[in-house]
Design an enzyme around this catalytic site. Structure first.
Site, PDB file in Angstrom:
ATOM      1  N   ARG A 116       1.402  11.709  -9.304  1.00 49.08           N
ATOM      2  CA  ARG A 116       1.806  10.319  -9.041  1.00 49.08           C
ATOM      3  C   ARG A 116       3.163   9.988  -9.653  1.00 49.08           C
ATOM      4  O   ARG A 116       3.870   9.114  -9.176  1.00 49.08           O
ATOM      5  CB  ARG A 116       0.775   9.342  -9.629  1.00 49.08           C
ATOM      6  CG  ARG A 116      -0.570   9.365  -8.927  1.00 49.08           C
ATOM      7  CD  ARG A 116      -1.394   8.151  -9.352  1.00 49.08           C
ATOM      8  NE  ARG A 116      -2.805   8.319  -9.057  1.00 49.08           N
ATOM      9  CZ  ARG A 116      -3.363   8.104  -7.867  1.00 49.08           C
ATOM     10  NH1 ARG A 116      -2.600   7.730  -6.867  1.00 49.08           N
ATOM     11  NH2 ARG A 116      -4.654   8.268  -7.705  1.00 49.08           N
ATOM     12  N   LEU A 137      -8.514   3.163   7.822  1.00 50.39           N
ATOM     13  CA  LEU A 137      -9.819   2.610   7.414  1.00 50.39           C
ATOM     14  C   LEU A 137      -9.703   1.757   6.147  1.00 50.39           C
ATOM     15  O   LEU A 137     -10.256   0.653   6.080  1.00 50.39           O
ATOM     16  CB  LEU A 137     -10.832   3.748   7.202  1.00 50.39           C
ATOM     17  CG  LEU A 137     -12.249   3.295   6.879  1.00 50.39           C
ATOM     18  CD1 LEU A 137     -12.852   2.495   8.035  1.00 50.39           C
ATOM     19  CD2 LEU A 137     -13.155   4.485   6.550  1.00 50.39           C
ATOM     20  N   GLU A 193       0.856  -1.201   0.000  1.00 45.54           N
ATOM     21  CA  GLU A 193       0.000   0.000   0.000  1.00 45.54           C
ATOM     22  C   GLU A 193       0.889   1.247   0.000  1.00 45.54           C
ATOM     23  O   GLU A 193       2.048   1.196   0.429  1.00 45.54           O
ATOM     24  CB  GLU A 193      -0.915  -0.072   1.243  1.00 45.54           C
ATOM     25  CG  GLU A 193      -1.870   1.060   1.483  1.00 45.54           C
ATOM     26  CD  GLU A 193      -2.881   1.318   0.372  1.00 45.54           C
ATOM     27  OE1 GLU A 193      -2.463   1.593  -0.758  1.00 45.54           O
ATOM     28  OE2 GLU A 193      -4.094   1.309   0.657  1.00 45.54           O
ATOM     29  N   ASP A 194       0.348   2.361  -0.479  1.00 42.49           N
ATOM     30  CA  ASP A 194       1.143   3.591  -0.516  1.00 42.49           C
ATOM     31  C   ASP A 194       1.208   4.248   0.860  1.00 42.49           C
ATOM     32  O   ASP A 194       2.270   4.624   1.341  1.00 42.49           O
ATOM     33  CB  ASP A 194       0.611   4.576  -1.566  1.00 42.49           C
ATOM     34  CG  ASP A 194      -0.878   4.884  -1.411  1.00 42.49           C
ATOM     35  OD1 ASP A 194      -1.552   4.338  -0.502  1.00 42.49           O
ATOM     36  OD2 ASP A 194      -1.388   5.689  -2.218  1.00 42.49           O
ATOM     37  N   ILE A 195       0.066   4.390   1.509  1.00 43.35           N
ATOM     38  CA  ILE A 195       0.046   5.133   2.774  1.00 43.35           C
ATOM     39  C   ILE A 195      -1.090   4.635   3.662  1.00 43.35           C
ATOM     40  O   ILE A 195      -2.174   4.315   3.173  1.00 43.35           O
ATOM     41  CB  ILE A 195      -0.094   6.662   2.496  1.00 43.35           C
ATOM     42  CG1 ILE A 195       0.061   7.490   3.770  1.00 43.35           C
ATOM     43  CG2 ILE A 195      -1.375   7.002   1.781  1.00 43.35           C
ATOM     44  CD1 ILE A 195       0.308   8.973   3.495  1.00 43.35           C
ATOM     45  N   PHE A 221      -0.194  16.449   4.374  1.00 47.01           N
ATOM     46  CA  PHE A 221      -0.553  15.904   3.070  1.00 47.01           C
ATOM     47  C   PHE A 221       0.677  15.805   2.177  1.00 47.01           C
ATOM     48  O   PHE A 221       1.419  16.775   2.007  1.00 47.01           O
ATOM     49  CB  PHE A 221      -1.616  16.790   2.416  1.00 47.01           C
ATOM     50  CG  PHE A 221      -2.209  16.167   1.190  1.00 47.01           C
ATOM     51  CD1 PHE A 221      -3.097  15.112   1.295  1.00 47.01           C
ATOM     52  CD2 PHE A 221      -1.860  16.626  -0.071  1.00 47.01           C
ATOM     53  CE1 PHE A 221      -3.628  14.516   0.158  1.00 47.01           C
ATOM     54  CE2 PHE A 221      -2.396  16.042  -1.214  1.00 47.01           C
ATOM     55  CZ  PHE A 221      -3.282  14.987  -1.091  1.00 47.01           C
ATOM     56  N   ASP A 242      -3.242   6.084   6.605  1.00 47.22           N
ATOM     57  CA  ASP A 242      -3.566   7.374   7.232  1.00 47.22           C
ATOM     58  C   ASP A 242      -4.449   7.098   8.452  1.00 47.22           C
ATOM     59  O   ASP A 242      -3.951   6.843   9.545  1.00 47.22           O
ATOM     60  CB  ASP A 242      -4.242   8.237   6.165  1.00 47.22           C
ATOM     61  CG  ASP A 242      -4.568   9.635   6.630  1.00 47.22           C
ATOM     62  OD1 ASP A 242      -4.181  10.006   7.743  1.00 47.22           O
ATOM     63  OD2 ASP A 242      -5.228  10.375   5.868  1.00 47.22           O
TER      64      ASP A 242
HETATM   65  P1  5GP Z   1      -6.967   5.826   5.203  1.00 48.71           P
HETATM   66  O1  5GP Z   1      -8.081   4.941   4.799  1.00 48.71           O
HETATM   67  O2  5GP Z   1      -5.826   5.127   5.888  1.00 48.71           O
HETATM   68  O3  5GP Z   1      -7.443   7.032   5.985  1.00 48.71           O
HETATM   69  O4  5GP Z   1      -6.401   6.489   3.904  1.00 48.71           O
HETATM   70  C1  5GP Z   1      -5.739   5.785   2.960  1.00 48.71           C
HETATM   71  C2  5GP Z   1      -5.827   6.480   1.624  1.00 48.71           C
HETATM   72  O5  5GP Z   1      -6.005   7.915   1.735  1.00 48.71           O
HETATM   73  C3  5GP Z   1      -4.522   6.284   0.918  1.00 48.71           C
HETATM   74  O6  5GP Z   1      -4.493   5.073   0.207  1.00 48.71           O
HETATM   75  C4  5GP Z   1      -4.444   7.518   0.051  1.00 48.71           C
HETATM   76  O7  5GP Z   1      -5.115   7.281  -1.166  1.00 48.71           O
HETATM   77  C5  5GP Z   1      -5.186   8.604   0.818  1.00 48.71           C
HETATM   78  N1  5GP Z   1      -4.261   9.474   1.555  1.00 48.71           N
HETATM   79  C6  5GP Z   1      -4.114   9.557   2.892  1.00 48.71           C
HETATM   80  N2  5GP Z   1      -3.177  10.452   3.227  1.00 48.71           N
HETATM   81  C7  5GP Z   1      -2.702  10.961   2.062  1.00 48.71           C
HETATM   82  C8  5GP Z   1      -1.696  11.945   1.746  1.00 48.71           C
HETATM   83  O8  5GP Z   1      -1.028  12.561   2.594  1.00 48.71           O
HETATM   84  N3  5GP Z   1      -1.506  12.192   0.422  1.00 48.71           N
HETATM   85  C9  5GP Z   1      -2.195  11.558  -0.571  1.00 48.71           C
HETATM   86  N4  5GP Z   1      -1.907  11.886  -1.827  1.00 48.71           N
HETATM   87  N5  5GP Z   1      -3.153  10.640  -0.300  1.00 48.71           N
HETATM   88  C10 5GP Z   1      -3.390  10.333   0.997  1.00 48.71           C
END
Ligand code: 5GP
Length: 179
Positions: A168, A109, A102-104, A155, A106
């Site tokens: 990207r 969820l 996975e990329d990130i 962000f 946050d």
């Molecule tokens: P989560 O479900 O963990 O809150 O969020 C995951 C998704 O939110 C990531 O796969 C990504 O697409 C988006 N996201 C969360 N933080 C960032 C960020 O700092 N930059 C970008 N570009 N996308 C983010």
């Protein structure tokens, strides 16, 4: 390295590609120790993980497979229900050793949903590799086994991550400039 503008927001260099490559190599070494004879199935979550998946898999020298999945978000029957479904499996996950890329992470969820759906296929084991983890933003405690970098709750764009579709392709990771 310059400040860049994407749409209406300014971003400054944050994690350079050299650093990313070094970290990716170390993660590949860790994974190699554990999975060398297991023929694991890497599951890269599109779109954001495409760059990490490409770089990581180039460093994996043993037999393995990779498949790509997407999370499709849609509204459930109640307007407040946002359901995230994992689509695009082409291989059976049953009895496989799966490593999600996975990329990130946050709030956690998305990963929570991904893990639930992967586990429903009864894999032999599941681990999570994420390029970035925003520890302070985590609301859903999900497992993260291989972490590229823990970052502040800001962000970021680049190296697979976008801002409204753009960014990207950037080789480095950029962080939004504080006002
Ligand atoms: P989560 O479900 O963990 O809150 O969020 C995951 C998704 O939110 C990531 O796969 C990504 O697409 C988006 N996201 C969360 N933080 C960032 C960020 O700092 N930059 C970008 N570009 N996308 C983010």
């Amino acid at each position: 390295m310059n400040i860049i503008k994407i749409h209406d927001r300014l971003f400054e260099p944050f994690i350079l590609n050299d650093q990313i490559q070094k970290r990716v190599k170390l993660i590949a070494e860790e994974i190699s120790k554990e999975y060398e004879y297991k023929n694991p199935l890497f599951l890269a979550v599109l779109n954001g993980a495409f760059m990490l998946a490409a770089d990581l898999l180039r460093e994996i020298q043993f037999q393995s497979e990779i498949s790509f999945v997407k999370i499709s978000s849609y509204q459930g029957t109640k307007s407040t229900d946002s359901i995230k479904e994992l689509i695009g499996f082409t291989e059976s996950l049953t009895d496989r050793d799966v490593i999600i890329i996975e990329d990130i992470v946050d709030t956690g969820l998305s990963m929570k949903h991904i893990l639930e759906q992967v586990h429903a296929h009864k894999p032999a084991s599941v681990k999570v590799a994420t390029l970035l983890l925003k520890k302070a933003a985590l609301k859903h405690p999900v497992q993260t086994d291989y972490i590229g970098f823990e970052i502040e709750n800001k962000f970021v764009v680049g190296y697979g991550l976008d801002y409204d579709g753009v960014g990207r392709n950037l080789p480095h990771i950029y962080v939004e400039r504080s006002a």
